[in-house]
Scaffold this motif. Structure first.
Motif, PDB file in Angstrom:
ATOM      1  N   ARG A  89       0.834  -1.208   0.000  1.00 32.53           N
ATOM      2  CA  ARG A  89       0.000   0.000   0.000  1.00 32.53           C
ATOM      3  C   ARG A  89       0.861   1.246   0.000  1.00 32.53           C
ATOM      4  NH1 ARG A  89      -3.035  -2.590   4.125  1.00 32.53           N
ATOM      5  NH2 ARG A  89      -1.951  -1.260   5.590  1.00 32.53           N
ATOM      6  N   ALA A  90       1.888   1.248   0.835  1.00 32.68           N
ATOM      7  CA  ALA A  90       2.738   2.431   0.971  1.00 32.68           C
ATOM      8  C   ALA A  90       3.480   2.735  -0.325  1.00 32.68           C
ATOM      9  CB  ALA A  90       3.729   2.238   2.122  1.00 32.68           C
ATOM     10  N   VAL A  91       4.043   1.716  -0.975  1.00 30.20           N
ATOM     11  CA  VAL A  91       4.791   1.969  -2.208  1.00 30.20           C
ATOM     12  C   VAL A  91       3.857   2.472  -3.303  1.00 30.20           C
ATOM     13  CG1 VAL A  91       4.756  -0.318  -3.309  1.00 30.20           C
ATOM     14  CG2 VAL A  91       6.732   1.165  -3.588  1.00 30.20           C
ATOM     15  N   THR A  92       2.625   1.980  -3.331  1.00 27.24           N
ATOM     16  CA  THR A  92       1.656   2.467  -4.312  1.00 27.24           C
ATOM     17  C   THR A  92       1.330   3.931  -4.068  1.00 27.24           C
ATOM     18  OG1 THR A  92       0.707   0.257  -4.523  1.00 27.24           O
ATOM     19  CG2 THR A  92      -0.662   2.096  -5.246  1.00 27.24           C
ATOM     20  N   MET A  93       1.125   4.292  -2.818  1.00 25.26           N
ATOM     21  CA  MET A  93       0.819   5.681  -2.472  1.00 25.26           C
ATOM     22  C   MET A  93       1.983   6.599  -2.820  1.00 25.26           C
ATOM     23  SD  MET A  93      -1.137   4.931   1.118  1.00 25.26           S
ATOM     24  CE  MET A  93      -1.430   6.633   1.568  1.00 25.26           C
ATOM     25  N   VAL A  94       3.190   6.168  -2.507  1.00 19.72           N
ATOM     26  CA  VAL A  94       4.381   6.972  -2.790  1.00 19.72           C
ATOM     27  C   VAL A  94       4.558   7.128  -4.297  1.00 19.72           C
ATOM     28  CG1 VAL A  94       6.905   7.004  -2.608  1.00 19.72           C
ATOM     29  CG2 VAL A  94       5.520   6.440  -0.606  1.00 19.72           C
ATOM     30  N   MET A  95       4.362   6.059  -5.029  1.00 22.44           N
ATOM     31  CA  MET A  95       4.524   6.124  -6.481  1.00 22.44           C
ATOM     32  C   MET A  95       3.479   7.029  -7.125  1.00 22.44           C
ATOM     33  SD  MET A  95       5.697   2.227  -7.286  1.00 22.44           S
ATOM     34  CE  MET A  95       6.089   2.444  -9.006  1.00 22.44           C
ATOM     35  N   ASP A  96       2.289   7.114  -6.527  1.00 20.34           N
ATOM     36  CA  ASP A  96       1.282   8.040  -7.042  1.00 20.34           C
ATOM     37  C   ASP A  96       1.790   9.480  -7.004  1.00 20.34           C
ATOM     38  OD1 ASP A  96      -0.561   6.114  -7.681  1.00 20.34           O
ATOM     39  OD2 ASP A  96      -1.771   6.376  -5.866  1.00 20.34           O
ATOM     40  N   LEU A  97       2.466   9.840  -5.926  1.00 22.33           N
ATOM     41  CA  LEU A  97       3.020  11.199  -5.842  1.00 22.33           C
ATOM     42  C   LEU A  97       4.206  11.365  -6.786  1.00 22.33           C
ATOM     43  CD1 LEU A  97       3.038  12.554  -2.183  1.00 22.33           C
ATOM     44  CD2 LEU A  97       1.382  12.897  -3.992  1.00 22.33           C
ATOM     45  N   ILE A  98       5.031  10.355  -6.869  1.00 27.45           N
ATOM     46  CA  ILE A  98       6.206  10.443  -7.744  1.00 27.45           C
ATOM     47  C   ILE A  98       5.777  10.567  -9.202  1.00 27.45           C
ATOM     48  CG2 ILE A  98       8.222   9.168  -8.586  1.00 27.45           C
ATOM     49  CD1 ILE A  98       8.614   8.130  -5.733  1.00 27.45           C
ATOM     50  N   ASP A  99       4.641   9.985  -9.558  1.00 21.77           N
ATOM     51  CA  ASP A  99       4.144  10.082 -10.930  1.00 21.77           C
ATOM     52  C   ASP A  99       3.807  11.514 -11.334  1.00 21.77           C
ATOM     53  OD1 ASP A  99       4.491   7.425 -11.536  1.00 21.77           O
ATOM     54  OD2 ASP A  99       2.422   6.848 -11.064  1.00 21.77           O
ATOM     55  N   LEU A 100       3.694  12.413 -10.377  1.00 25.36           N
ATOM     56  CA  LEU A 100       3.455  13.822 -10.689  1.00 25.36           C
ATOM     57  C   LEU A 100       4.706  14.504 -11.245  1.00 25.36           C
ATOM     58  CD1 LEU A 100       1.400  14.780  -7.516  1.00 25.36           C
ATOM     59  CD2 LEU A 100       0.506  14.319  -9.820  1.00 25.36           C
ATOM     60  N   LEU A 101       5.854  13.879 -11.022  1.00 27.58           N
ATOM     61  CA  LEU A 101       7.121  14.451 -11.493  1.00 27.58           C
ATOM     62  C   LEU A 101       7.354  14.052 -12.946  1.00 27.58           C
ATOM     63  CD1 LEU A 101       9.205  13.618  -8.312  1.00 27.58           C
ATOM     64  CD2 LEU A 101       8.220  15.830  -8.926  1.00 27.58           C
ATOM     65  N   PRO A 102       7.992  14.929 -13.721  1.00 30.61           N
ATOM     66  CA  PRO A 102       8.238  14.617 -15.135  1.00 30.61           C
ATOM     67  C   PRO A 102       9.094  13.362 -15.304  1.00 30.61           C
ATOM     68  CG  PRO A 102       8.764  16.917 -14.640  1.00 30.61           C
ATOM     69  CD  PRO A 102       8.492  16.246 -13.338  1.00 30.61           C
ATOM     70  N   GLU A 103       8.716  12.539 -16.310  1.00 28.65           N
ATOM     71  CA  GLU A 103       9.491  11.343 -16.639  1.00 28.65           C
ATOM     72  C   GLU A 103      10.929  11.734 -16.961  1.00 28.65           C
ATOM     73  OE1 GLU A 103       9.121   7.902 -17.043  1.00 28.65           O
ATOM     74  OE2 GLU A 103       7.214   8.115 -15.998  1.00 28.65           O
ATOM     75  N   ASN A 104      11.863  10.902 -16.586  1.00 26.40           N
ATOM     76  CA  ASN A 104      13.287  11.086 -16.888  1.00 26.40           C
ATOM     77  C   ASN A 104      13.865  12.411 -16.395  1.00 26.40           C
ATOM     78  OD1 ASN A 104      13.359   8.579 -18.216  1.00 26.40           O
ATOM     79  ND2 ASN A 104      12.521   9.525 -20.046  1.00 26.40           N
ATOM     80  N   SER A 105      13.234  13.027 -15.418  1.00 25.30           N
ATOM     81  CA  SER A 105      13.784  14.264 -14.852  1.00 25.30           C
ATOM     82  C   SER A 105      14.705  13.903 -13.687  1.00 25.30           C
ATOM     83  CB  SER A 105      12.666  15.181 -14.366  1.00 25.30           C
ATOM     84  OG  SER A 105      11.999  14.595 -13.255  1.00 25.30           O
ATOM     85  N   MET A 106      15.636  14.773 -13.403  1.00 26.32           N
ATOM     86  CA  MET A 106      16.542  14.549 -12.282  1.00 26.32           C
ATOM     87  C   MET A 106      15.770  14.599 -10.967  1.00 26.32           C
ATOM     88  SD  MET A 106      19.460  13.627 -11.306  1.00 26.32           S
ATOM     89  CE  MET A 106      20.315  13.676 -12.857  1.00 26.32           C
ATOM     90  N   GLU A 107      14.749  15.429 -10.893  1.00 26.61           N
ATOM     91  CA  GLU A 107      13.927  15.516  -9.685  1.00 26.61           C
ATOM     92  C   GLU A 107      13.303  14.145  -9.378  1.00 26.61           C
ATOM     93  OE1 GLU A 107      13.666  17.652 -12.247  1.00 26.61           O
ATOM     94  OE2 GLU A 107      13.960  19.668 -11.411  1.00 26.61           O
ATOM     95  N   ARG A 108      12.752  13.527 -10.401  1.00 23.19           N
ATOM     96  CA  ARG A 108      12.122  12.219 -10.224  1.00 23.19           C
ATOM     97  C   ARG A 108      13.163  11.162  -9.848  1.00 23.19           C
ATOM     98  NH1 ARG A 108       7.148   9.901 -13.249  1.00 23.19           N
ATOM     99  NH2 ARG A 108       7.181   7.738 -12.559  1.00 23.19           N
TER     100      ARG A 108
END
Length: 175
Positions: A89-108
């Motif tokens: 559950r936790a990794v899914t929730m965290v990945m939902d927020l990370i998906d807001l970051l641009p693909e292949n960006s250094m931030e992500r």
């Protein structure tokens, strides 16, 4: 601008939200170590009876016996399984927020290394070939991007409300 606030949500709150997978993983490791100790205790030979020349003044039961260890081992196994579910559950929730970051960006990349791969800052710096200060710039930029999303703010606020104030852990996760 270390504690940027957007709609009542701070960078610190987003960090705590992102950290939930790491915390769940750590809880599982603790439970697995406890399981290993109990399993070794169960496999250890029972102490032999020592011949005593003087009778004992009172009966002491230091050992609870193998049955007790088996029950404790079973309980820990159930907790480990529950913790695995919580990790999912936790990794899914965290990945939902990370998906807001641009693909292949250094931030992500920085956020994934920190919160999905659970790497220490020194290791992240080595992997992305940057100084700690530069990595922090990207990390804080990622937090700001996440904070700018209204849905993310709502998720983080709901997460904060589901925590116990004294220890910061989720109420629903058995430990």
């Amino acid at each position: 601008m270390n504690q940027q606030t957007t709609g009542g949500t701070t960078r610190e709150a987003v960090k705590e939200y992102l950290q939930q997978y790491h915390m769940a993983r750590e809880r599982r490791r603790i439970l697995e170590r406890r399981h290993d100790v109990l399993a070794r205790e169960l496999k250890a030979p029972a102490p032999g009876s020592a011949y005593m020349t003087m009778p004992a003044s009172r009966h002491t039961a230091d050992s609870e016996g193998a049955v007790s260890v088996v029950f404790r081992l079973s309980e820990v196994e159930e907790r480990i399984e529950a913790q695995r579910v919580a990790m999912g559950r936790a990794v899914t929730m965290v990945m939902d927020l990370i998906d807001l970051l641009p693909e292949n960006s250094m931030e992500r990349t920085v956020v994934e290394l920190r919160h999905i791969d659970c790497k220490k800052w020194e290791r992240i710096c080595k992997e992305v070939h940057m100084s700690r200060s530069r990595v922090n710039v990207y990390y804080n930029a990622a937090l700001d991007i996440i904070l700018s999303n209204a849905r993310a703010q709502k998720l983080v606020q709901e997460f904060e409300q589901g925590q116990t104030p004294e220890n910061g852990t989720e109420k629903s996760v058995p430990f």
